[in-house]
Design a protein around this motif. Structure first.
Motif, PDB file in Angstrom:
ATOM      1  N   LEU A 242       3.059  14.389  -9.242  1.00 24.92           N
ATOM      2  CA  LEU A 242       4.387  15.393  -9.600  1.00 24.92           C
ATOM      3  C   LEU A 242       4.363  15.540 -10.361  1.00 24.92           C
ATOM      4  O   LEU A 242       5.230  15.801 -11.064  1.00 24.92           O
ATOM      5  N   ARG A 243       5.127  13.847 -10.864  1.00 28.85           N
ATOM      6  CA  ARG A 243       5.240  14.425 -13.077  1.00 28.85           C
ATOM      7  C   ARG A 243       4.565  14.168 -13.714  1.00 28.85           C
ATOM      8  O   ARG A 243       4.688  15.679 -14.613  1.00 28.85           O
ATOM      9  N   GLU A 244       3.070  14.399 -13.391  1.00 33.41           N
ATOM     10  CA  GLU A 244       2.350  14.804 -14.447  1.00 33.41           C
ATOM     11  C   GLU A 244       2.109  16.170 -14.208  1.00 33.41           C
ATOM     12  O   GLU A 244       1.673  17.019 -15.530  1.00 33.41           O
ATOM     13  N   ASP A 245       1.785  16.799 -12.966  1.00 34.19           N
ATOM     14  CA  ASP A 245       1.957  18.262 -12.547  1.00 34.19           C
ATOM     15  C   ASP A 245       3.701  19.522 -13.588  1.00 34.19           C
ATOM     16  O   ASP A 245       2.713  20.507 -13.845  1.00 34.19           O
TER      17      ASP A 245
ATOM     18  N   LEU B 146       2.005   6.451  -6.521  1.00 32.07           N
ATOM     19  CA  LEU B 146       1.049   7.346  -7.634  1.00 32.07           C
ATOM     20  C   LEU B 146       1.585   9.164  -6.999  1.00 32.07           C
ATOM     21  O   LEU B 146       1.344   9.884  -7.796  1.00 32.07           O
ATOM     22  N   ARG B 147       1.690   9.445  -6.002  1.00 37.61           N
ATOM     23  CA  ARG B 147       2.435  10.725  -5.644  1.00 37.61           C
ATOM     24  C   ARG B 147       2.923  11.207  -6.547  1.00 37.61           C
ATOM     25  O   ARG B 147       3.269  11.970  -7.467  1.00 37.61           O
TER      26      ARG B 147
ATOM     27  N   GLY C 196       1.013  -0.983  -0.124  1.00 31.64           N
ATOM     28  CA  GLY C 196       0.183   0.297   0.171  1.00 31.64           C
ATOM     29  C   GLY C 196       1.153   0.799  -0.128  1.00 31.64           C
ATOM     30  O   GLY C 196       0.804   2.098  -0.734  1.00 31.64           O
ATOM     31  N   LEU C 197       1.828   1.117   0.889  1.00 31.92           N
ATOM     32  CA  LEU C 197       2.714   2.434   0.641  1.00 31.92           C
ATOM     33  C   LEU C 197       2.679   2.719  -0.431  1.00 31.92           C
ATOM     34  O   LEU C 197       3.881   3.470  -0.596  1.00 31.92           O
ATOM     35  N   ALA C 198       3.935   1.446  -0.966  1.00 30.87           N
ATOM     36  CA  ALA C 198       4.996   1.404  -2.452  1.00 30.87           C
ATOM     37  C   ALA C 198       3.857   2.448  -3.513  1.00 30.87           C
ATOM     38  O   ALA C 198       3.615   3.085  -4.240  1.00 30.87           O
TER      39      ALA C 198
END
Ligand SMILES: C[S@@+](CC[C@H](N)C(=O)[O-])C[C@H]1O[C@@H](n2cnc3c(N)ncnc32)[C@H](O)[C@@H]1O
Length: 547
Positions: free
Chosen positions: A490-493, A485-486, A478-480
């Motif tokens: 961030l890359r997408e933004d 996702l984070r 879950g953490l991975a």
């Protein structure tokens, strides 16, 4: 409605300039009630990572009454009923309060668009450290109030202080993940609903449509990352919301001509979430489920786990005082934040119901392992079913957890279940059981003996340790997934900001895309996984130390 702990209130957060004028108006309004003056003598409003909060003005001696809100300024069934025709009397407190807030928001603020409202606001709503202010009143400028007041406007100066969006509450992710058409079908929203019509228009507007799609995808991503315990609670909350919406919209359809106003789906969502996050237990001599109230000022107090000081109903007011001498809560010095415990709730509950988490300091955090234990019983076939029935009859089925607080261990309910699981029955006993067959297990349950047998105990320990290992594994996955996702968000933004820099007059940027509230939400989901990993590790370490 999460009222199993009578002391539970609920949530908020605002932009400072707006809050301050709304706050001042509310304080002036309160002063018009007998006993309502001087609210700010001993406390003042602050803004922090929890949104707004209250702190002490000066050192407050133990037991000092800090806030006293007259009963007439509280919004509950008792004060609401006189403002509506008898046709509405069948509503319970949650339904009626939610409807009232919805109608008042629409009347005073007009269209509170979704999801662009949260997009416009989101950059300022999340704090720098990743926490998210729960909501903002700055989403929309108030409509000019030239119209003649109606009786239902009586509490508007208070209602104006309520949040209008709840970006970190999973119900918001769940709704924002759906198209207007899906929402219409899922919630039976009438075609004439103006808030849905507004969303449909936005979906057809090229400049907004992309951002809506973007947010929709991210909300769907967020939902996917929720640990099981959050998901279960979020599903329960959505079911309760949906039931209340159906009851209210059904009656509204036949009685709308009796009250001035327009009920819309998204206003009802805001009303309902305000009720769910901000109500305080308050006895109005009604059914237990109706013993709740919205309370100006006291609803600005945030949650701290373990506090015993609570809002205190007196004869003619609802009060909040500095911790008494007998309390173990810390005394209040100048600038110390007032707080109380909304209930003995773990983070999964706090996130699903109120849109925040506490983390390691939350002594109620635990790991739910019902599913794992159920699977072990399933694997025993008929014998497992029989044992499951016994546990149900004895009140030991469900709510089985690994607990953090000391020492880290499976709960008593887990031990009871696993001891029965590993107490194998001889062939032929799976349809009928004699008391003597189960005596060794019953003796442990009633405290006559400590273990069923050493062999049984060894199997019990092996089971819980395997479960903890599996929970740790899930948590690490879950953490991975959260981290992955984070980074991808961030890359997408970043690439979007690059694009918009390149096209100089394009205003879309990362903050427009609602990044910060979603990131704050993701961090909260991550915290629940982190807690699962921490507790599972602690249980494993404790198991390893024992012979
Ligand atoms: C009753 S309101 C408290 C006032 C609220 N902070 C406001 O700005 O209006 C409850 C909400 O405050 C926020 N909150 C309360 N305690 C918190 C805490 N310990 N950490 C983070 N947020 C908290 C959550 O958004 C919660 O739903």
């Amino acid at each position: 409605m999460a009222l199993e702990n009578p002391e539970a209130p609920r949530r908020t957060g605002l932009d400072e300039d707006e809050t301050d004028s709304v706050w001042t108006d509310m304080i002036d309004w309160l002063a018009r009630f007998p006993g309502g003056a001087g609210v700010e003598d001993k406390v003042r409003l602050i803004h922090n990572e929890a949104g707004r909060g209250l702190v002490a003005r000066g050192k407050q001696p133990p037991g000092t009454t800090l806030i006293s809100i007259p009963n007439a300024a509280l919004l509950n069934l008792r004060t609401l009923r006189p403002l509506y025709p008898p046709a509405f009397n069948s509503f319970n407190a949650v339904q009626w309060l939610s409807l009232h807030i919805a109608l008042q928001f629409r009347r005073h603020l007009g269209e509170l668009a979704r999801p662009t409202a949260s997009l416009a606001r989101s950059a300022s709503s999340a704090s720098a450290n990743g926490g998210a202010k729960a909501a903002s009143v700055k989403d929309h400028a108030p409509r000019s109030q030239k119209r003649a007041p109606i009786p239902q406007d009586k509490y508007w100066p208070f209602l104006a202080s309520l949040p209008r969006s709840f970006p970190t509450v999973p119900l918001t992710w769940s709704l924002d993940a759906r198209s207007a058409a899906t929402l219409e079908a899922d919630f039976g929203i009438p075609p004439e609903d103006t808030s849905l019509a507004h969303l449909k228009r936005q979906e057809r507007t090229a400049s907004v449509e992309k951002r809506i799609q973007h947010r929709r995808r991210r909300c769907a991503d967020l939902k996917e990352q929720m640990p099981g315990a959050v998901r279960r609670r979020a599903d329960d909350l959505e079911r309760r919301f949906s039931e209340d919406w159906h009851v209210v919209s059904k009656l509204w359809a036949t009685s709308r001509d009796q009250v001035d106003g327009d009920l819309t789906f998204f206003d009802f969502v805001r009303g309902w979430l305000n009720v769910n996050t901000r109500c305080i237990y308050f006895d109005i001599d009604g059914k237990r489920e109706n013993n709740m109230t919205l309370c100006p000022v006291i609803d600005m107090i945030n949650h701290s786990p373990g506090r015993t000081t609570k809002p205190d109903p007196r004869l003619s007011s609802l009060t909040f005082s500095a911790p008494s001498n007998a309390s173990r809560d810390p005394p209040l010095d100048d600038g110390d934040e007032l707080s109380f415990q909304y209930g003995s709730h773990e983070d999964a509950f706090l996130l699903a119901e109120y849109g925040f988490v506490v983390g390691e300091e939350n002594v109620y955090n635990a790991v739910e392992i019902d599913q794992y234990i159920e699977a072990l019983f399933d694997a025993q076939g008929d014998e497992g079913d029989l044992k499951r029935g016994i546990l149900k009859d004895e009140g030991y089925w469900g709510d089985m957890t690994l607990q953090a607080s000391p020492p880290a261990a499976p709960s008593w309910r887990v031990l009871v279940a696993l001891r029965l699981l590993h107490h194998r029955l001889s062939a032929g006993t799976s349809s009928s059981l004699s008391a003597s067959t189960l005596a060794p297990w019953y003796n442990v349950v009633s405290g006559v003996t400590e273990v069923v047998s050493s062999a049984n105990e060894a199997k019990v320990r092996a089971s819980w340790s395997a479960i903890a290992q599996s929970m740790l594994h899930d948590a690490e996955a879950g953490l991975a997934a959260c981290d992955h996702l984070r980074s991808s968000w961030l890359r997408e933004d970043k690439s979007k900001v690059g694009d918009s820099d390149a096209a100089a007059n394009v205003t879309t940027d990362a903050s427009d895309a609602g990044t910060s509230d979603l990131l704050a939400s993701l961090d909260m989901v991550r915290t629940v996984w982190t807690e699962q990993a921490r507790i599972s590790r602690a249980v494993l370490a404790d198991t390893a130390q024992k012979p």
